[in-house]
Design an enzyme around this catalytic site. Structure first.
Site, mmCIF file in Angstrom:
data_model
loop_
_atom_site.group_PDB
_atom_site.id
_atom_site.type_symbol
_atom_site.label_atom_id
_atom_site.label_comp_id
_atom_site.label_asym_id
_atom_site.label_seq_id
_atom_site.Cartn_x
_atom_site.Cartn_y
_atom_site.Cartn_z
ATOM 1 N N ASN A 472 -45.399 -32.093 -59.645
ATOM 2 C CA ASN A 472 -46.686 -31.524 -59.227
ATOM 3 C C ASN A 472 -46.655 -30.199 -58.482
ATOM 4 O OD1 ASN A 472 -48.273 -33.742 -60.182
ATOM 5 N ND2 ASN A 472 -47.559 -34.942 -58.445
ATOM 6 N N TYR A 473 -45.525 -29.824 -57.876
ATOM 7 C CA TYR A 473 -45.579 -28.687 -56.956
ATOM 8 C C TYR A 473 -44.614 -27.542 -57.259
ATOM 9 C CZ TYR A 473 -48.584 -31.635 -54.121
ATOM 10 O OH TYR A 473 -49.622 -32.417 -53.689
ATOM 11 N N MET A 474 -43.483 -27.807 -57.880
ATOM 12 C CA MET A 474 -42.511 -26.743 -58.134
ATOM 13 C C MET A 474 -42.761 -26.145 -59.515
ATOM 14 S SD MET A 474 -39.040 -28.464 -56.471
ATOM 15 C CE MET A 474 -38.554 -29.105 -58.049
#
Length: 525
Positions: A472-474
């Site tokens: 979800n974030y990188m």
């Protein structure tokens, strides 16, 4: 099951719920008072006030547990052919629900009834998750598309919509947290989902060129006389520097989890000269504990926000998420706390991977895992140490000890062979040559090095969950470009599911950089 030492008959519904509890017998949940209390309260409602079962402590679920264990063992003993046949039958039954005209469907299965577990110390753990029926489900299909057949005779869908402005295909209310919804989306490998992901990371990447001016702007407001403006500035600082979630208001029966805007005065302690001690339950009831050295003006502001307030009072009492997000959009269109979080996660990964010093494939992938760990720590993605961790470590240590003993024997034999003497540890009919022993010695050294590295990485990562930040974030382009630069097969860091999800990122050039401009994220706070 037994009640007060005697067998007792239950209705199918009563027995189903009893089974949900019985199978948890050997888990940590069965020892948690909140879990047991919530289960008993919900089961009592099904049993009714006149049922013979009146006290949970007189219930013996062992017969159900033993039956379940036997059924699990039967499945384990099935042949590969039998397992394959079962899998094919299941896939055939689900086939008609797995496709839409433009893309595949994601997880379309409704979660079966069970006892809610939650994460951390969730106050609703142990409550009964009721069965979801077609009458609970809203479908979203094309106007001309035939309505999917309802799988349960005598039932019908709650509603059928034709909304082409959204990407969900179905939803229903979560049976535990009724204000939340469960959705069926397009498959993560679909072109629409991929486009959405790419836009998300591009938005976070855009923040690189604006981050300096944003930080300069909110820093000026640390001394604002207007309390709301000052609180917005400090909250933005915490969201930026600590990757905190914005946070929303919670009802009394929901988990007492907080984000930045919903911090209470007791969640942040002052530690002179300018450190803040955070201790609160974050998303999914995961505890957030962190000691951070902050800007002195931020320290003074937090001191002022706490002054004269009792426990339970909001730290940012003039602020909520809507005000914060409205302010963030003045800096950049579409800017939210989550965009900051995505930016900082991606920036951290890229920064950690700048100096990749590993020589072997295993050393390089270990460096990637440790970089991923730093992102997980930033985002507070924790996990409990698995029950089997100690046993796994012991097995690895024993194997390394065996290999070291073997290495000593090989080294001794090599020394003797080089002196023209027979080896003492070889049982082969034809004694090994010096060349053969040197080759075995090198192979053993490589195995020891790999296992020692595996041991170190496994211990290092035992309390962090790497998957959430990776999903979800990188920005996946950072990972793909890094793999290309260091000639690492992408399959070593992305599993099959992520390869499908991030197909759009696979053609990125090796020289891709998330931070094309210096965002200044490595400055001291």
């Amino acid at each position: 099951m037994l009640y007060n030492g005697r067998p007792i008959d239950l209705t199918p519904e009563e027995e189903e719920i009893a089974t949900m509890f019985a199978v948890m017998k050997d888990t940590d949940y069965a020892t948690k008072p909140v879990f047991v209390k919530n289960f008993w309260e919900d089961w009592k409602k099904v049993l009714g006030p006149k049922h013979v079962i009146q006290k949970l402590e007189l219930c013996d679920f062992t017969p159900i547990f033993d039956w379940h264990a036997a059924e699990k063992e039967k499945k384990k003993q099935m042949s590969a052919e039998e397992k394959k046949q079962l899998k094919e039958e299941k896939a055939k039954a689900e086939e008609r629900y797995a496709w839409v005209l433009i893309d595949g469907v994601g997880n379309f299965r409704v979660e079966p009834p069970g006892l809610f577990r939650g994460r951390g110390e969730h106050p609703k753990m142990g409550k009964l998750k009721r069965r979801i029926f077609p009458e609970d489900i809203v479908l979203n299909i094309g106007k001309e598309a035939p309505v999917p057949e309802c799988p349960l005779p005598g039932h019908k869908w709650k509603e059928v919509r034709h909304d082409n402005t959204v990407t969900w295909l179905a939803f229903w209310n979560d049976p535990i947290n009724v204000k939340e919804f469960k959705y069926v989306f397009l498959h993560q490998s679909s072109s629409l989902k991929g486009k959405s992901d790419e836009e998300k990371y591009d938005k976070a990447r855009k923040l690189t060129s604006k981050i300096d001016s944003i930080r300069e702007s909110y820093t000026k407001d640390f001394k604002e006389k207007d309390v709301e403006a000052r609180q917005i500035a400090v909250a933005t600082y915490l969201i930026d520097r600590l990757a905190l979630r914005a946070g929303n208001e919670k009802d009394d029966d929901e988990a007492d989890t907080v984000g930045c805007c919903s911090l209470k005065v007791e969640h942040v302690s002052l530690s002179p000269p300018n450190s803040l001690e955070f201790d609160f339950l974050g998303k999914d009831s995961i505890r957030y504990q962190n000691s951070v050295v902050v800007n002195e003006e931020v320290y003074d502001a937090i001191h002022d926000f706490k002054k004269g307030k009792k426990e339970g009072v909001d730290l940012f009492d003039r602020l909520d998420t809507s005000k914060l997000n409205a302010h963030l959009k003045k800096y950049m269109q579409g800017l939210t706390a989550k965009v900051f979080r995505t930016y900082n996660a991606s920036y951290t990964l890229e920064t950690q991977l700048k100096e990749t010093l590993g020589a072997t494939l295993n050393e390089k992938t270990a460096e990637y895992s440790r970089a991923n760990k730093e992102v997980a720590i930033l985002c507070n993605h924790q996990r409990t140490v698995s029950k089997g961790h100690s046993a796994q470590m012991e097995r690895l240590e024993a194997k390394i000890a065996e290999l070291k003993t073997l290495r000593e024997e090989l080294a001794t034999d090599l020394g003797k062979v080089k002196k023209g003497k027979p080896p003492v540890h070889s049982t082969a009919k034809r004694p090994p040559t010096a060349e053969q022993l040197e080759k075995k010695l090198a192979q053993t050294d490589a195995r020891i090095a790999k296992m020692t590295l595996d041991l170190s990485v496994k211990e290092d990562l035992k309390t962090v969950a790497l998957g959430t930040s990776k999903i979800n974030y990188m920005d996946p382009r950072i990972t793909v470009a890094w793999c290309k630069r260091h000639e690492i097969p992408i399959e070593k860091v992305f599993n099959k599911s992520l390869l499908a999800k991030f197909a759009w990122a696979m053609n990125v050039e090796p020289n891709f950089r998330f931070c094309e401009a210096d965002g200044g994220a490595d400055e001291d706070p």
